[in-house]
Design an enzyme around this catalytic site. Structure first.
Site, PDB file in Angstrom:
ATOM      1  N   GLU A   1       5.199  -5.675   6.299  1.00 61.61           N
ATOM      2  CA  GLU A   1       6.452  -4.963   6.563  1.00 61.61           C
ATOM      3  C   GLU A   1       7.671  -5.804   6.201  1.00 61.61           C
ATOM      4  OE1 GLU A   1       6.612  -2.958  10.339  1.00 61.61           O
ATOM      5  OE2 GLU A   1       4.484  -2.395  10.249  1.00 61.61           O
TER       6      GLU A   1
ATOM      7  N   ARG B   1       0.826  -1.201   0.000  1.00 59.70           N
ATOM      8  CA  ARG B   1       0.000   0.000   0.000  1.00 59.70           C
ATOM      9  C   ARG B   1       0.862   1.254   0.000  1.00 59.70           C
ATOM     10  NH1 ARG B   1       0.260   2.646   4.837  1.00 59.70           N
ATOM     11  NH2 ARG B   1       0.527   1.464   6.785  1.00 59.70           N
TER      12      ARG B   1
ATOM     13  N   ASN C   1       2.125   4.746   1.534  1.00 62.91           N
ATOM     14  CA  ASN C   1       2.362   5.237   2.886  1.00 62.91           C
ATOM     15  C   ASN C   1       2.627   6.739   2.811  1.00 62.91           C
ATOM     16  OD1 ASN C   1       2.363   4.330   5.635  1.00 62.91           O
ATOM     17  ND2 ASN C   1       4.567   4.698   5.732  1.00 62.91           N
TER      18      ASN C   1
ATOM     19  N   ASP D   1       9.533   8.141  12.409  1.00 62.94           N
ATOM     20  CA  ASP D   1       8.370   8.008  11.528  1.00 62.94           C
ATOM     21  C   ASP D   1       8.320   9.245  10.626  1.00 62.94           C
ATOM     22  OD1 ASP D   1       5.795   7.433  10.438  1.00 62.94           O
ATOM     23  OD2 ASP D   1       5.179   6.426  12.265  1.00 62.94           O
TER      24      ASP D   1
END
Length: 288
Positions: free
Chosen positions: A124, A103, A105, A199
């Site tokens: 992942e 997908r 991100n 992140d």
């Protein structure tokens, strides 16, 4: 004896959104609003901090990022590729590239208006993701392969450096950036074991990099030399990304997540804001 005063928290709750996986805050200067997504709920949120007005739109696919477009509307990094959302609400594919088990991100818009869109596998798996540069006409070029969890991307104030996070590496990396090409990858900073995982990120007007720490309860600021300059403690374990917003670009907005938590945290999934945290850079819209 008078008890010591407890310092006021640096953060405020902007929207108690209870997002499963809040991500990708972006200040839309033209509309005076913050845009962010809830990836797993397939939702694009907007929030006007002056009026308090909020909107929520569902996308039909997991949505990794939503960014404003120069001509109005949004560009969305979805499960199966990149979509244009027109001002009238119409969807059209800009770059459709579905891969089973993968997908979209995080994504970011470069100073030249191109979109740098990341992907990752749902499991992942190591090396299962990519980072792709897309221009306004839909031309796509894969700039990084063998990525695991493509996350924060941002540019220095002069556009000559690009910062990037592939979360499992535990690093913020920096590249030389010229004409849409990146070279010379090297570490800017490493997050020590036990402090969380880097992140989403943003770059401020002084060229410092702010990064949200998944499982780290904090956002950190690193100088252009890679020195840890500031830690903003937060009330939730999983901050996911950060961006400067507000009329003067001085408020730091932080998205957070509830996904995967085994213990309840009342503010997990909220959109948080740290008032007067610094001075952000204007973010260009996508040139498509």
């Amino acid at each position: 004896m008078t008890p010591p005063k407890t310092p006021a928290p640096e953060y405020e709750v902007a929207v108690d959104a209870r997002a499963e996986l809040g991500e990708g805050p972006t200040w839309d200067a033209a509309a005076g609003r913050l845009i962010w997504v809830d990836i797993l709920a397939c939702r694009v949120h907007t929030y006007d901090p002056v009026t308090g007005r909020r909107t929520v739109r569902t996308t039909g696919q997991h949505v990794g990022a939503a960014k404003p477009r120069a001509g109005g509307g949004l560009v969305l990094n979805l499960r199966d590729g990149v979509v244009l959302l027109g001002p009238d609400g119409a969807f059209s594919w800009l770059h459709r590239a579905p891969v089973s088990g993968r997908r979209g991100n995080d994504a970011a818009v470069a100073p030249d208006g191109s979109l740098w869109a990341g992907t990752m596998r749902y499991d992942e798996a190591t090396g299962g993701g990519t980072l792709t540069r897309l221009t306004g006409d839909g031309a796509a070029r894969e700039v990084l392969s063998d990525v695991t969890v493509s996350n924060g991307t941002g540019w220095s104030p002069d556009g000559r450096l690009m910062y990037y996070v592939d979360t499992p590496t535990g690093r913020i990396d920096v590249f030389d950036h010229d004409g849409g090409r990146i070279t010379g990858r090297r570490p800017l900073a490493r997050v020590e074991e036990g402090a969380g995982f880097p992140d989403g990120l943003t770059v401020d007007a002084e060229g410092c990099v702010w990064v949200a720490l998944w499982d780290g309860w904090a956002v950190r600021r690193y100088t252009p030399a890679g020195e840890l300059d500031r830690i903003v403690r937060l009330p939730v374990p999983r901050p996911t990304a950060c961006a400067f917003g507000g009329p003067a670009l001085t408020d730091l907005y932080v998205t957070t997540a509830r996904a995967g938590l085994t213990a309840p945290h009342p503010l997990a999934g909220a959109l948080l804001v740290v008032p007067d945290a610094g001075e952000g850079l204007p973010q260009p819209p996508f040139a498509g």
